[in-house]
Design a protein around this motif. Structure first.
Motif: not given
Ligand SMILES: [Zn+2]
Ligand SMILES: [Zn+2]
Length: 434
Positions: A13-32
């Motif tokens: 919801x912030x300007x110029x930010x990837x549509x993937x930026x929400x907690x599900x995807x974030x958790x996945x990338x945190x693990x990686x």
């Protein structure tokens, strides 16, 4: 327990930010990546907050976890061992607000990060801001007309354990010390609330060593966060704590007391790589060091004859009362890195988002986390999951053997491990190995 925390990111919801930026995807990338505590970002945004309340559950410690159904099939697949499955990513409620206001006869623009322990506090802050006609819907990082000090007041009234953290304090346009619209001291901005501001964020264009030049910051905790706008960039700067219990209180105490026993180090960008390290004009294709601006150009662009955008190093130099190299006694150490995908990109001499680079990057992260690779594994272990050239590059980054070309006026800088001749020779070998 070593705990890696990234305390500032943005949602879709912030300007110029990837549509993937929400907690599900974030958790996945945190693990990686090997991140243990992740900022939610953007808790002031009504729609995003609604999603956070649906997807996250407060675990009673001031942090949150993803409700299990949200992890989804793909998420589960990637959790290899039992320990990994048990080690859930913890979220911390965070937001960033852009304060634009008049103070002491000048227009001030400052970004402020907030961390809070529960949804109750989030709601109180949002209600208070809405009452003051702040438009929180407009963006994940809303612009409000209140002063940074007034914002801090509101946050402390909502919960005295809110952490109010001036964001990327040196960037020219939107920060506490910014050359274009900031202040010369913390006290000038926060006045009697200054003692309640426990931490600042260095931003990508400065590192702790630059900040150590100001004795005024000696008792402030220096944090480093990614400020990421896409999942692949999370953790590009981060804080490494040694926590007994991973909970809000312990993180709060470490930051409040600048507890150097439990704050092991920060992970940093090379500050030259940040977008505002040196002085210059992007449109005029002109860049120079602060010394050159001061002595030779009197801060005026030789191309367009307007004032240069003075970068972070210039501004630090103006406000500093010490030379570079001074290290305060209670300083938290730091380690400078280049993000792994950039290292891989350089080894292949290809763009960071090309298929080859992303395939190799993701294959490596299937085997080990990015922080394991950058911080812990020895050369042999890195070779086993990549090759000799990538391992050599990582060793050089660890030892600070890099070439830098500073960023300026919004243009990212470049940090390179190999010189051109060397990589030309290595490239055929590299391409053979994958
Ligand atoms: Zn910001
Ligand atoms: Zn110019």
């Amino acid at each position: 327990m070593r705990t890696i925390a990234d305390l500032h990111i943005h949602s879709k919801y912030s300007r110029a930010t990837s549509p993937q930026m929400e907690v599900g995807v974030l958790a996945l990338w945190c693990r990686k990546k090997g991140i243990d505590v992740m900022a939610t970002g953007d808790f002031t945004h009504p729609q995003y907050l609604k999603g956070l309340k649906e997807k996250l559950i407060e675990d009673g410690s001031g942090l949150l976890e993803i409700k299990s159904k949200e992890q989804g099939a793909k998420g589960k697949e990637r959790l290899k061992s039992k320990e990994e499955r048990e080690k859930k990513i913890k979220f911390i409620l965070s937001g960033e607000i852009s304060c634009i206001y008049k103070d002491k006869d000048k227009t001030r623009r400052q970004h402020v990060c907030l961390l809070v322990p529960d949804f109750e506090t989030v709601d109180k802050i949002n209600v208070a801001l809405n009452k003051l006609n702040c438009n929180l819907k407009s963006d994940g990082r809303p612009i409000i007309g209140l002063s940074a000090k007034r914002l801090a007041q509101i946050c402390f009234e909502a919960n005295e354990k809110t952490l109010v953290i001036p964001a990327h304090i040196w960037t020219p346009w939107f920060s506490l010390f910014g050359s274009k619209s900031g202040y010369d001291s913390m006290e000038e901005c926060y006045e009697e609330l200054t003692p309640n501001i426990y931490a600042i964020e260095t931003g990508l264009s400065s590192d702790p060593e630059m900040n150590w030049r100001l004795s005024a910051l000696d008792n402030i905790t220096i944090l480093s966060n990614s400020d990421a706008h896409s999942p692949r960039n999370i953790g590009r700067e981060a804080n490494v704590f040694d926590l007994e219990k991973v909970d809000y209180n312990e993180i709060y105490e470490v930051i409040k007391n600048k507890d150097t026993k439990r704050f092991l180090y920060t992970v940093e960008f090379y500050p030259q790589e940040g977008r505002y390290h040196f002085d210059g004009h992007r449109k005029c294709n002109f860049v120079c060091s602060p010394q050159e601006s001061k002595n030779k150009h009197k801060n005026i662009c030789p191309v367009c004859k307007k004032e240069l955008v003075l970068g972070v190093e210039h501004r630090v130099d103006d406000l500093a009362d010490r030379k570079l190299g001074f290290r305060p006694e209670n300083a938290v150490p730091f380690k400078s890195f280049v993000p792994l995908q950039e290292i891989v990109a350089e080894c292949f001499q290809k763009g960071k988002l090309t298929k080859t680079v992303q395939t190799v990057f993701e294959e490596m992260l299937e085997k080990k986390t990015e922080f394991d690779i950058l911080l812990d594994l020895n050369r042999k272990e890195i070779e086993l999951i990549s090759n000799e050239i990538i391992a050599e590059a990582i060793m050089r980054v660890r030892n600070g053997k890099v070439y830098t070309k500073p960023g300026y006026d919004g243009e990212y800088g470049v940090v390179k491990v190999f010189d051109e001749e060397e990589i030309k020779k290595l490239l055929p070998e590299q391409n053979k190995l994958f």
